[in-house]
Design a protein around this motif. Structure first.
Motif: not given
Length: 81
Positions: A29-36, A38-41, A50-59
């Motif tokens: 979560q700590e390592r992938l969350g911010p990177l994911v 950035k990719l989603l944004d 669509r906008s508003g997809v959060m990394a934690n939801e995808l992970l």
């Protein structure tokens, strides 16, 4: 998705109680969350998703593909992700 779905037993290993694996979920979560995120944004800014997809939801969705086999098959793993 195909790799994770084919290796669903990994969750059993990650949740085995082995102290060496205890911090693994937080580490991912700590390592992938911010990177994911950035990719989603970037994908949202370009109109690819669509906008508003959060990394934690995808992970979390990907993580649910790793549930132990005794919990049953996830519903359509490709759609979940």
């Amino acid at each position: 998705v195909d790799f994770i779905a084919a290796h669903r037993g990994l969750a059993a290993a990650f949740n085995s109680g082995d102290p060496a694996l205890e911090g693994l979920p937080a580490h991912f979560q700590e390592r992938l969350g911010p990177l994911v995120q950035k990719l989603l944004d970037a994908a949202a800014a370009s109109g690819e998703i669509r906008s508003g997809v959060m990394a934690n939801e995808l992970l979390h969705g990907i993580g649910m593909l790793c549930v132990p086999p005794m919990c049953g098959e996830p519903t359509d793993p490709q759609r979940m992700v």
